[in-house]
Write a protein that holds these residues in place. Structure first.
Motif, PDB file in Angstrom:
ATOM      1  N   LYS A  28      19.183  75.990   9.776  1.00 50.99           N
ATOM      2  CA  LYS A  28      20.540  75.889  10.298  1.00 50.99           C
ATOM      3  C   LYS A  28      20.910  77.425  10.708  1.00 50.99           C
ATOM      4  CE  LYS A  28      22.061  71.716   8.590  1.00 50.99           C
ATOM      5  NZ  LYS A  28      23.168  70.959   7.835  1.00 50.99           N
ATOM      6  N   LEU A  29      20.646  78.516  10.324  1.00 51.82           N
ATOM      7  CA  LEU A  29      20.892  79.875  10.502  1.00 51.82           C
ATOM      8  C   LEU A  29      20.317  80.218  11.630  1.00 51.82           C
ATOM      9  CD1 LEU A  29      22.633  82.413   9.456  1.00 51.82           C
ATOM     10  CD2 LEU A  29      20.298  83.212   8.995  1.00 51.82           C
ATOM     11  N   ALA A  30      18.878  79.837  11.633  1.00 52.04           N
ATOM     12  CA  ALA A  30      18.087  80.262  13.055  1.00 52.04           C
ATOM     13  C   ALA A  30      18.406  79.569  14.107  1.00 52.04           C
ATOM     14  CB  ALA A  30      16.573  79.816  12.532  1.00 52.04           C
ATOM     15  N   LEU A  31      18.840  78.144  14.101  1.00 51.03           N
ATOM     16  CA  LEU A  31      19.226  77.336  15.030  1.00 51.03           C
ATOM     17  C   LEU A  31      20.809  77.986  15.433  1.00 51.03           C
ATOM     18  CD1 LEU A  31      18.581  73.502  13.915  1.00 51.03           C
ATOM     19  CD2 LEU A  31      17.643  75.104  15.697  1.00 51.03           C
ATOM     20  N   SER A  32      21.592  78.531  14.539  1.00 54.65           N
ATOM     21  CA  SER A  32      22.708  79.067  15.171  1.00 54.65           C
ATOM     22  C   SER A  32      22.659  80.433  15.749  1.00 54.65           C
ATOM     23  CB  SER A  32      23.819  79.233  13.805  1.00 54.65           C
ATOM     24  OG  SER A  32      23.938  77.915  13.252  1.00 54.65           O
ATOM     25  N   MET A  33      21.801  81.315  15.351  1.00 53.66           N
ATOM     26  CA  MET A  33      21.383  82.572  15.956  1.00 53.66           C
ATOM     27  C   MET A  33      20.856  82.227  17.236  1.00 53.66           C
ATOM     28  SD  MET A  33      19.925  84.692  12.643  1.00 53.66           S
ATOM     29  CE  MET A  33      19.977  86.237  13.456  1.00 53.66           C
ATOM     30  N   TYR A  34      20.052  81.151  17.438  1.00 53.97           N
ATOM     31  CA  TYR A  34      19.259  81.012  18.626  1.00 53.97           C
ATOM     32  C   TYR A  34      20.339  80.423  19.724  1.00 53.97           C
ATOM     33  CZ  TYR A  34      16.083  78.764  22.197  1.00 53.97           C
ATOM     34  OH  TYR A  34      15.606  78.819  23.117  1.00 53.97           O
TER      35      TYR A  34
END
Length: 195
Positions: A28-34
């Motif tokens: 979820k953090l990686a998706l948010s950052m993306y």
């Protein structure tokens, strides 16, 4: 005789929760950052996350009903397997440009599956433990969640910065499949609720 807290079933549940939550939080953090990186818009980011939260709010009561009326172990294995497959499919389908639709659908799917996972895990603890250990078991589950919430996003941010989105997605897929494997070995006495 006092029942021990860390029974085989409970340890498998904790290990499964640790890997599942870890995979969830780094993803979820990686998706948010993306999403923030490709849109540069906090409004779009907030909108996607808000829409993805709705299924959890709406479906959580149904998750509790399902946890009361079906085999909890099978539900957990199925949900973590489906989560892993969903993330794997999204990673394989992720286009080089205009990835927002794929990410948005993935977040909604994760929200739907999460609405059923949390009540099921919580309902397992009283079937594994007795007496005061139920309260202690709940505390351990919440501590594992807090630890995952603290460590996984930091690691997810580092992994995303170094490797990009797809490797983080693949790492989370591995976490979900490991969780499903742990859960396969949990033995619960299944009793259907009469209510």
């Amino acid at each position: 005789m006092t029942q021990k807290l860390f029974t085989k079933n409970f340890v498998l549940l904790i290990l499964g929760q640790l890997t599942s939550l870890f995979g969830n939080f780094i993803l979820k953090l990686a998706l948010s950052m993306y999403v923030l990186e490709i849109t540069s818009s906090a409004a779009i980011f907030a909108g996607i996350l808000s829409v993805a939260t709705i299924p959890t709010i709406v479906l959580s009561p149904l998750g509790g009903i399902l946890a009361d009326r079906a085999d909890r172990r099978n539900i957990m294995v199925a949900l973590d397997g489906l989560t892993g497959m969903s993330v794997l499919c999204a990673a394989l389908l992720l286009p080089e440009s205009n990835a927002l639709p794929v990410i948005s659908v993935l977040l909604v799917i994760l929200s739907v599956l999460g609405a059923f996972e949390t009540p099921t895990v919580q309902a397992c603890i009283p079937t594994m433990l007795q007496g005061d250990n139920i309260m202690k078991g709940n505390a351990v589950v919440y501590q594992v969640a807090s630890l995952s919430y603290l460590v996984a996003p930091m690691l997810g941010g580092v992994l995303y910065a170094i490797f990009g989105l797809k490797p983080v997605m693949y790492a989370s897929v591995v976490c979900f499949f490991i969780t499903a494997l742990f859960e396969c070995f949990i033995k619960l006495s299944y009793q259907r609720s009469e209510s």
